[in-house]
Scaffold this motif. Structure first.
Motif, PDB file in Angstrom:
ATOM      1  N   PHE A 206     -34.685   3.898   6.554  1.00  0.00           N
ATOM      2  CA  PHE A 206     -34.018   5.139   5.844  1.00  0.00           C
ATOM      3  C   PHE A 206     -33.140   4.693   4.634  1.00  0.00           C
ATOM      4  N   SER A 207     -32.437   3.536   4.871  1.00  0.00           N
ATOM      5  CA  SER A 207     -31.634   3.179   3.677  1.00  0.00           C
ATOM      6  C   SER A 207     -32.253   2.672   2.640  1.00  0.00           C
ATOM      7  N   TRP A 208     -33.367   1.904   2.969  1.00  0.00           N
ATOM      8  CA  TRP A 208     -34.239   1.318   1.790  1.00  0.00           C
ATOM      9  C   TRP A 208     -34.711   2.474   0.963  1.00  0.00           C
ATOM     10  N   HIS A 209     -35.242   3.792   1.460  1.00  0.00           N
ATOM     11  CA  HIS A 209     -35.620   4.659   0.833  1.00  0.00           C
ATOM     12  C   HIS A 209     -34.577   5.509   0.012  1.00  0.00           C
ATOM     13  N   ALA A 210     -33.579   5.808   0.737  1.00  0.00           N
ATOM     14  CA  ALA A 210     -32.555   6.612   0.090  1.00  0.00           C
ATOM     15  C   ALA A 210     -31.633   5.743  -0.781  1.00  0.00           C
ATOM     16  N   LYS A 212     -31.888   2.006  -1.786  1.00  0.00           N
ATOM     17  CA  LYS A 212     -32.704   0.914  -2.148  1.00  0.00           C
ATOM     18  C   LYS A 212     -31.947  -0.475  -1.594  1.00  0.00           C
ATOM     19  N   GLN A 213     -31.637  -0.303  -0.665  1.00  0.00           N
ATOM     20  CA  GLN A 213     -30.949  -1.482  -0.041  1.00  0.00           C
ATOM     21  C   GLN A 213     -31.207  -1.455   1.691  1.00  0.00           C
ATOM     22  N   ALA A 214     -30.878  -2.556   2.142  1.00  0.00           N
ATOM     23  CA  ALA A 214     -31.126  -2.416   3.698  1.00  0.00           C
ATOM     24  C   ALA A 214     -29.983  -1.712   4.406  1.00  0.00           C
ATOM     25  N   HIS A 215     -28.979  -1.253   4.065  1.00  0.00           N
ATOM     26  CA  HIS A 215     -27.822  -0.726   4.944  1.00  0.00           C
ATOM     27  C   HIS A 215     -27.421   0.499   3.929  1.00  0.00           C
ATOM     28  N   PRO A 216     -26.896   1.635   4.616  1.00  0.00           N
ATOM     29  CA  PRO A 216     -26.218   2.657   3.717  1.00  0.00           C
ATOM     30  C   PRO A 216     -25.147   2.467   2.822  1.00  0.00           C
ATOM     31  N   ILE A 217     -24.882   2.887   1.715  1.00  0.00           N
ATOM     32  CA  ILE A 217     -23.731   2.732   0.848  1.00  0.00           C
ATOM     33  C   ILE A 217     -22.408   3.118   1.600  1.00  0.00           C
ATOM     34  N   LYS A 218     -21.417   2.559   1.240  1.00  0.00           N
ATOM     35  CA  LYS A 218     -20.159   2.950   1.742  1.00  0.00           C
ATOM     36  C   LYS A 218     -19.912   4.404   1.773  1.00  0.00           C
ATOM     37  N   GLY A 219     -19.467   4.793   2.797  1.00  0.00           N
ATOM     38  CA  GLY A 219     -19.097   6.385   3.136  1.00  0.00           C
ATOM     39  C   GLY A 219     -20.193   7.390   3.398  1.00  0.00           C
ATOM     40  N   TYR A 220     -21.671   6.504   3.679  1.00  0.00           N
ATOM     41  CA  TYR A 220     -22.621   7.451   4.163  1.00  0.00           C
ATOM     42  C   TYR A 220     -23.331   7.033   5.289  1.00  0.00           C
ATOM     43  N   MET A 221     -22.611   6.149   6.012  1.00  0.00           N
ATOM     44  CA  MET A 221     -23.055   5.545   7.232  1.00  0.00           C
ATOM     45  C   MET A 221     -23.448   6.774   8.375  1.00  0.00           C
ATOM     46  N   ASN A 222     -22.345   7.355   8.556  1.00  0.00           N
ATOM     47  CA  ASN A 222     -22.425   8.368   9.709  1.00  0.00           C
ATOM     48  C   ASN A 222     -23.517   9.750   9.313  1.00  0.00           C
ATOM     49  N   LEU A 223     -23.399   9.980   8.120  1.00  0.00           N
ATOM     50  CA  LEU A 223     -24.767  10.811   7.463  1.00  0.00           C
ATOM     51  C   LEU A 223     -25.790  10.297   7.897  1.00  0.00           C
ATOM     52  N   SER A 224     -26.052   8.892   7.691  1.00  0.00           N
ATOM     53  CA  SER A 224     -27.419   8.461   7.393  1.00  0.00           C
ATOM     54  C   SER A 224     -27.753   8.256   9.063  1.00  0.00           C
ATOM     55  N   ARG A 225     -26.856   7.950   9.947  1.00  0.00           N
ATOM     56  CA  ARG A 225     -27.268   7.806  11.265  1.00  0.00           C
ATOM     57  C   ARG A 225     -27.550   9.448  11.734  1.00  0.00           C
ATOM     58  N   SER A 226     -26.821  10.364  11.427  1.00  0.00           N
ATOM     59  CA  SER A 226     -27.227  11.715  11.658  1.00  0.00           C
ATOM     60  C   SER A 226     -28.622  12.061  11.343  1.00  0.00           C
ATOM     61  N   VAL A 227     -29.125  11.443  10.275  1.00  0.00           N
ATOM     62  CA  VAL A 227     -30.562  11.734   9.768  1.00  0.00           C
ATOM     63  C   VAL A 227     -31.426  11.156  10.327  1.00  0.00           C
ATOM     64  N   VAL A 228     -31.197   9.887  10.854  1.00  0.00           N
ATOM     65  CA  VAL A 228     -32.042   9.075  11.659  1.00  0.00           C
ATOM     66  C   VAL A 228     -32.288   9.585  12.918  1.00  0.00           C
ATOM     67  N   HIS A 229     -31.095   9.983  13.449  1.00  0.00           N
ATOM     68  CA  HIS A 229     -31.415  10.431  14.873  1.00  0.00           C
ATOM     69  C   HIS A 229     -31.895  12.014  14.899  1.00  0.00           C
ATOM     70  N   GLY A 230     -32.093  12.679  13.795  1.00  0.00           N
ATOM     71  CA  GLY A 230     -32.680  14.009  13.746  1.00  0.00           C
ATOM     72  C   GLY A 230     -31.892  15.114  14.338  1.00  0.00           C
TER      73      GLY A 230
END
Length: 230
Positions: A206-210, A212-230
């Motif tokens: 998800f991070s690569w697509h959103a 363009k790097q291997a991990h979420p940018i600062k401040g977006y970790m929780n949001l990214s995890r919620s997207v991944v968990h669906g």
């Protein structure tokens, strides 16, 4: 003395021919494209690579299976790209299920297979039986690597490749399918089940697509995890 010189010449000629064939195989072969941002591919391809390089003279058949969209085709493409130049001929046949549903679809697949192995020298084929006869003549003379992608009926395998006994020793066949028991009537040497991505791999993808790097940018970790968990 003449016999010795003749033997040396024969060995040198064969050595040169082998080099020429290897160079032609690398320069003239079109390999399948692999999607960007592939995650976890190395671990999933490792076992297939070991099987492809086992040094056996048996004609091996491997099945990569799992649910739709789990990455079977990507894994097969990666294994093919990393190993095709180690064989005297190779062919990757994509979307066998969809292609076989088209008019003369199996004949078209047969022709592509022959064209790949013979480097574009194939003439027209007018029936499945004719295609099988021509394939038999070709694969018995070369050690080949063939991938049949997205197969859903054993009849497709039979029509394209015929009998495993036709193949030159050391040939390898890879089949991707959603059906674990697809080739129960054939001697399958290896089974590779593809499982879905783990949580960490899903987050990385998800991070690569959103971002363009291997991990979420600062401040977006929780949001990214919620997207991944669906």
């Amino acid at each position: 003395m003449y016999t010795v010189i003749s033997t040396i010449y024969r060995y040198e000629s064969q050595f040169i021919q082998n080099i020429v064939e290897e160079i032609e195989n690398k320069l003239n072969h079109t390999t399948p494209n692999i999607a960007s941002y592939v995650v976890g591919i190395d671990d999933r391809v490792r076992g297939i690579n070991m099987w492809l390089k086992d040094g056996s003279n048996d004609v091996g058949v491997a099945v990569i299976y799992g649910m739709g969209g789990v990455g079977k085709t990507t894994i097969a493409k990666a294994a093919f790209k990393q190993n095709f130049d180690k064989f005297q001929g190779s062919s990757f046949l994509p979307d066998v299920r969809a292609a076989s549903e088209q008019p003369n679809g199996l004949v078209c697949l047969q022709r592509k297979l022959l064209s790949d192995i013979q480097k574009g020298k194939t003439k027209k084929i007018y029936s499945i039986d004719e295609g099988m006869s021509k394939i038999k003549l070709v694969v018995r003379c070369k050690r080949v690597l063939i991938v049949l992608d997205d197969v859903n009926h054993s009849e497709q395998f039979n029509a394209i490749l015929g009998m495993r006994e036709w193949f030159h020793p050391g040939g390898k066949i890879i089949v991707t399918t959603r059906h674990e028991n697809l080739l129960n009537d054939h001697a399958v040497y290896a089974m590779f089940k593809v499982k879905g991505l783990g949580e960490g791999e899903s987050l990385e993808l998800f991070s690569w697509h959103a971002f363009k790097q291997a991990h979420p940018i600062k401040g977006y970790m929780n949001l990214s995890r919620s997207v991944v968990h669906g």
